[in-house]
Enzyme design. Structure first.
Site, short mmCIF file in Angstrom:
data_model
loop_
_atom_site.label_atom_id
_atom_site.label_comp_id
_atom_site.label_asym_id
_atom_site.label_seq_id
_atom_site.Cartn_x
_atom_site.Cartn_y
_atom_site.Cartn_z
N ASP A 8 29.12 46.99 42.23
CA ASP A 8 29.85 46.01 41.42
C ASP A 8 31.30 45.98 41.88
O ASP A 8 31.81 46.96 42.44
CB ASP A 8 29.76 46.41 39.94
CG ASP A 8 30.40 45.38 39.04
OD1 ASP A 8 30.19 44.18 39.26
OD2 ASP A 8 31.14 45.78 38.12
N ASP A 10 34.53 44.33 40.09
CA ASP A 10 35.56 44.61 39.09
C ASP A 10 35.19 45.86 38.29
O ASP A 10 34.10 45.94 37.72
CB ASP A 10 35.75 43.42 38.16
CG ASP A 10 36.28 42.20 38.89
OD1 ASP A 10 37.28 42.35 39.62
OD2 ASP A 10 35.71 41.10 38.74
#
Length: 257
Positions: A8, A10
């Site tokens: 991922d 952020d």
């Protein structure tokens, strides 16, 4: 044995546009060893080229082919549903570009789909038009269910929140293509040419990242540098395989498994 990563963006690699300590080195190690990975994001605002440029600007040695977004997953979904479909789009250029490259024609005249994505400038007129088209029978897609998204000023309403508004106005539920939908996970795995059992999903949210990995048969790691905190884990009926303070701490665990 873990041979591939879905990372991922952020909360795992960056926070507020700046790299989280140790994350640049972790990605550099994957690149140097030639290990397959995808930087996996529900953010549909930007193209892979844009995302890669933003990451390179803060030190990450990545290319556009390392980026897999909910916009790409949505475009793939629509192409599989019907090649050459038509859509009214509420979102930024990353979503529009992905749909066009997949052969979708963008129009507000009797579209087959209304596609909602992320933007920092939702306009009421666009939302109202989208709701009207959905009420008239257009199929309702949304890139991701995230209710809020990070900005430099803090969180702001995101795709999931605006989707709820259109759903309330029309009584029609959207189909969310992005995390935690396994469809997006399978798209990234197909892109890498790897098996789920050999891949780890690394994220900062229990409700999207960890859930997506769990439902797709991947091993999962939760980093505590983003949304979910250690105390929050107890609220969920499922658990990640690993919980680490930051991405840099994961490397030693994988080496020693």
């Amino acid at each position: 044995m873990i041979t591939a990563h879905l990372l991922d963006m952020d909360g795992v690699l960056v926070r507020g546009g700046q790299p989280i300590s140790g994350s640049v080195g972790y990605v550099a190690g994957l690149v140097a060893r030639g290990e397959p990975f995808q930087i996996f994001t529900n953010n549909s605002r930007f193209t892979p080229e844009d995302h890669a440029e933003r990451l390179r600007a803060v030190g990450f040695a990545v290319q556009p082919e390392h980026i897999y977004t909910s916009a790409l997953a949505t475009a793939r979904f629509m192409a599989l549903q019907k090649h050459g479909s038509t859509a009214y789009v509420i979102g930024d250029h990353g979503l529009v570009e992905a749909l066009r490259q997949a052969g979708c024609r963008i129009t507000e005249f009797a579209p087959e789909f209304v596609v909602l994505g992320d933007t920092i400038s939702y306009h009421y007129e666009q939302i109202a038009t989208g709701a009207e088209l959905v009420a008239k029978g257009a199929r309702f897609l949304a890139t991701n269910p995230d209710a809020t998204g990070p900005t430099e000023r803090g969180s702001h309403p995101a795709c999931g929140a605006v989707a709820a508004l259109i759903e309330k106005a029309t009584g029609r539920q959207p189909y969310f293509v992005g995390k935690p939908n396994p469809f997006m996970m399978r798209g990234a795995l197909d892109r890498l040419g790897v098996r789920a059992v050999d891949t780890i999903m690394v994220g900062d949210r229990m409700d999207t990242d960890v859930l997506a990995g769990l439902e797709s048969g991947l091993r999962t790691a939760l980093v505590l540098t983003g949304v979910t905190k250690l105390a929050d884990i107890e609220r969920y009926p499922f658990r990640p395989d690993y919980v680490v303070e930051c991405l840099a701490d994961l490397g030693q665990i994988i080496v020693n498994q």
